[in-house]
Design a protein around this motif. Structure first.
Motif, short mmCIF file in Angstrom:
data_model
loop_
_atom_site.label_atom_id
_atom_site.label_comp_id
_atom_site.label_asym_id
_atom_site.label_seq_id
_atom_site.Cartn_x
_atom_site.Cartn_y
_atom_site.Cartn_z
N MET A 246 -18.92 -53.32 16.77
CA MET A 246 -18.33 -54.37 17.62
C MET A 246 -17.11 -53.82 18.36
O MET A 246 -16.91 -54.11 19.55
N ARG A 247 -16.31 -53.02 17.64
CA ARG A 247 -15.12 -52.43 18.25
C ARG A 247 -15.54 -51.50 19.42
O ARG A 247 -14.92 -51.50 20.49
N GLY A 248 -16.62 -50.73 19.20
CA GLY A 248 -17.11 -49.83 20.24
C GLY A 248 -17.65 -50.59 21.44
O GLY A 248 -17.44 -50.20 22.59
N ALA A 249 -18.37 -51.69 21.16
CA ALA A 249 -18.92 -52.51 22.24
C ALA A 249 -17.81 -53.12 23.08
O ALA A 249 -17.89 -53.20 24.31
N ILE A 250 -16.75 -53.55 22.41
CA ILE A 250 -15.60 -54.13 23.12
C ILE A 250 -14.93 -53.07 24.01
O ILE A 250 -14.54 -53.35 25.14
N ALA A 251 -14.81 -51.85 23.50
CA ALA A 251 -14.20 -50.77 24.28
C ALA A 251 -15.04 -50.47 25.52
O ALA A 251 -14.51 -50.26 26.61
N GLU A 252 -16.38 -50.47 25.35
CA GLU A 252 -17.26 -50.22 26.49
C GLU A 252 -17.15 -51.34 27.52
O GLU A 252 -17.11 -51.10 28.73
N PHE A 253 -17.08 -52.58 27.03
CA PHE A 253 -16.94 -53.74 27.92
C PHE A 253 -15.61 -53.67 28.67
O PHE A 253 -15.55 -53.95 29.88
N GLU A 254 -14.55 -53.27 27.97
CA GLU A 254 -13.23 -53.17 28.59
C GLU A 254 -13.25 -52.12 29.70
O GLU A 254 -12.67 -52.33 30.78
N LYS A 255 -13.92 -51.00 29.47
CA LYS A 255 -14.02 -49.95 30.48
C LYS A 255 -14.75 -50.46 31.72
O LYS A 255 -14.33 -50.22 32.86
N ALA A 256 -15.85 -51.19 31.51
CA ALA A 256 -16.62 -51.74 32.63
C ALA A 256 -15.80 -52.75 33.42
O ALA A 256 -15.86 -52.79 34.66
N LYS A 257 -15.00 -53.56 32.71
CA LYS A 257 -14.16 -54.56 33.37
C LYS A 257 -13.07 -53.91 34.21
O LYS A 257 -12.77 -54.35 35.33
N ILE A 258 -12.49 -52.84 33.67
CA ILE A 258 -11.44 -52.12 34.41
C ILE A 258 -12.02 -51.56 35.71
O ILE A 258 -11.43 -51.69 36.78
N THR A 259 -13.21 -50.93 35.60
CA THR A 259 -13.87 -50.37 36.78
C THR A 259 -14.18 -51.44 37.80
O THR A 259 -13.96 -51.26 39.01
N GLU A 260 -14.70 -52.59 37.33
CA GLU A 260 -15.06 -53.68 38.23
C GLU A 260 -13.82 -54.25 38.92
O GLU A 260 -13.84 -54.53 40.13
N ARG A 261 -12.73 -54.40 38.18
CA ARG A 261 -11.49 -54.95 38.76
C ARG A 261 -10.94 -54.01 39.83
O ARG A 261 -10.48 -54.45 40.88
N MET A 262 -10.97 -52.72 39.54
CA MET A 262 -10.46 -51.74 40.50
C MET A 262 -11.28 -51.76 41.78
O MET A 262 -10.75 -51.72 42.89
N SER A 263 -12.62 -51.85 41.64
CA SER A 263 -13.50 -51.89 42.81
C SER A 263 -13.24 -53.15 43.63
O SER A 263 -13.17 -53.10 44.86
N ARG A 264 -13.10 -54.28 42.94
CA ARG A 264 -12.85 -55.54 43.63
C ARG A 264 -11.51 -55.52 44.34
O ARG A 264 -11.37 -56.00 45.47
N GLY A 265 -10.52 -54.91 43.68
CA GLY A 265 -9.18 -54.81 44.28
C GLY A 265 -9.20 -53.97 45.55
O GLY A 265 -8.56 -54.33 46.54
N ARG A 266 -9.96 -52.87 45.53
CA ARG A 266 -10.06 -52.02 46.72
C ARG A 266 -10.77 -52.76 47.86
O ARG A 266 -10.37 -52.65 49.02
N ARG A 267 -11.82 -53.51 47.52
CA ARG A 267 -12.53 -54.27 48.57
C ARG A 267 -11.63 -55.33 49.20
O ARG A 267 -11.63 -55.51 50.42
N GLU A 268 -10.86 -56.03 48.37
CA GLU A 268 -9.97 -57.07 48.89
C GLU A 268 -8.89 -56.47 49.78
O GLU A 268 -8.54 -57.02 50.83
N LYS A 269 -8.38 -55.30 49.40
CA LYS A 269 -7.37 -54.63 50.20
C LYS A 269 -7.95 -54.21 51.55
O LYS A 269 -7.31 -54.36 52.59
#
Length: 500
Positions: free
Chosen positions: A117-140
């Protein structure tokens, strides 16, 4: 021996302030001793992939029995992907004791569940960080800002305003490239000639490299940023970070173009005028035919003639007839691998050269007659349309062949899998080549349907009247190419001229 593994990516270092020194200090405290410790540290590397130099070294030392205990700050230091994390964990625990500073995990069903579960959460967190960064670049980008320094020749990047600003020195080079390409001379012809000229002049590229590659020049000529149109979010680079960890070039992920509706237009400072840029695109469309090779003899209509009967292009050739040499244009192809050998359509160069030049001269003196002649412009695209039909049929056959091969591989176990995989790859590559050819032809049709450059005609008229009777061979050839798209010739010798 105790092995300490620590890792930090560039992204984590910048965003969260992760420190390698802090990781190592915490692991050493957990070890409870000063001697007999080996450190394995990967700095600036993503936890998404296992191919990291010092993690690989740790795994090798485990196999050789050098390490008996491994200490790591947290499971996500081993990997940010759950599957990879479990693979490395199992590999370590087969040969040594695995200890984490932040949490102990017992080898019980409950303990393993919590660990996963800890590993799955870490993987999910990585995906969320990537998605947020991509969305932030698009908005900019949608706000009209340039998200990063794209290293575009002719421009600098202003970090404060987040905009492109003209680099005066490089902008002059860009203008020179367009001028040399749209107004060629005997010294440097085509993209390759310009690249050699820039290299000989010692002009550095954007990356301060002394040698100019022809592809770099071509990219400059095709880049719409110079007419004020800079597109962001155009290229999809998802997964390409894995390329740095993959030595197999056949498995490297390639950059692809996103659908045009996803592109984000950001205005950029103008360097090249629209009319000159459009004319450069016209020349690029014909680039392969114009500069495919240097003939011993010069031909006025080189790269413009096509046989109506077989569709082959017609090239200049010197021919001996009854002891005398004559220059002709012919559709015969003697090169190895030619798709069509031609139908032996031939026409004397002096006959058609004079005919085309006289017609062009009358058009330039009386532009109204040119516009009347353009009623058949769409007919000049007949070859492209027929070629698209042929390629689509070829694409269907290729897909059927691939489908039959896949069915055969599925229902037959006793086969040489590698041989059939090779055949499948060949069919897949052929399909991609056909699709690319279709797309290029459709772009050509679309370009001709929407493009009618009165400015190019006006430029041709100005050029003609400024020279009048003083035009040399190259100037005549350049003038013809400014106006004429294609010249179609039948076996009976009739000629039809199509303009832009």
């Amino acid at each position: 021996m105790i092995g300490i593994y620590a890792r930090v990516s560039t992204e984590e270092q910048a965003k969260r302030g992760f420190s390698l020194k802090e990781q190592i200090r915490s692991c050493r405290e957990k070890a409870g001793q000063k001697d007999g410790i080996l450190e394995y540290v990967d700095e600036g590397l993503s936890g998404e992939f296992l191919n990291r130099p010092n993690l690989t070294k740790l795994r090798e030392d485990l196999k050789e029995g050098i390490i008996t205990k491994v200490i790591c700050l947290d499971p996500d230091r081993l990997s940010r992907k759950l599957m990879n994390q479990l693979i490395v964990t199992e590999e370590i625990e087969k040969r040594a004791e695995l200890i984490f500073v932040n949490g102990e995990y017992k080898k019980t069903p409950e303990g393993m569940l919590f660990y996963q579960m800890r590993g799955a959460i870490a993987e999910f967190e990585k995906a969320k960080i990537t998605e947020r960064m991509s969305r932030g670049r698009r908005e900019k980008a949608q706000q009209g800002k340039v998200v990063r320094n794209f290293q575009i020749y002719g421009y600098d990047y202003d970090k404060e305003s987040e905009q492109l600003v003209i680099n005066e020195y490089e902008a002059r080079i860009v203008k020179m490239i367009f001028e040399l390409y749209t107004n060629p001379n005997n010294n440097f012809k085509g993209v390759n000639g310009i690249a050699k000229f820039l290299t000989a002049q010692g002009i550095p590229t954007k990356k301060r490299v002394e040698h100019w590659h022809r592809q770099v020049v071509k990219q400059i000529l095709m880049n719409r940023v110079y007419i004020g149109e800079f597109y962001q979010n155009r290229w999809n680079t998802e997964g390409m970070i894995s390329n740095r960890y993959n030595n197999d070039t056949s498995k490297k992920i390639k950059m692809t173009v996103r659908p045009t509706e996803e592109w984000i237009l950001t205005p950029s400072p103008l360097i090249i005028e629209q009319s000159q840029f459009d004319y450069a695109q016209q020349l690029l469309k014909q680039g392969k035919r114009r500069w495919s090779g240097q003939s011993k003899y010069k031909y006025l209509l080189s790269g413009l003639l096509r046989c109506v009967d077989c569709g082959n292009t017609m090239t200049g050739r010197r021919q001996k007839n009854w002891g005398e040499y004559h220059f002709i244009y012919t559709d015969e192809k003697n090169t190895s691998g030619a798709k069509h050998k031609g139908c032996r359509n031939r026409i004397r160069t002096d006959q058609i050269d004079n005919q085309v030049w006289d017609k062009l001269e009358s058009w330039l003196r009386c532009p109204e007659s040119l516009f009347e002649a353009e009623g058949n412009l769409k007919d000049s695209l007949e070859y492209e349309k027929n070629e698209i039909i042929r390629l689509n049929e070829e694409l269907k056959k290729n897909k059927k062949a691939k489908s039959r091969l896949l069915k055969f591989m599925t229902f037959n176990e006793d086969i040489d899998v590698q041989e059939f995989r090779t055949m499948l790859v060949e069919l897949q590559n052929k399909e991609l080549e056909i699709i690319k050819a279709i797309n290029e032809l459709e772009e050509e049709i679309s370009f001709q349907d929407i493009n009618k450059s009165n400015e190019t005609l006006e430029a041709a008229m100005d050029y003609f009247f400024s020279k009048e009777q003083l035009l040399n061979f190259e100037e005549k050839q350049n003038l013809i190419r400014m106006v004429v798209k294609e010249i179609q010739v039948t076996k009976c010798g009739s000629v039809k001229i199509f303009t832009y």
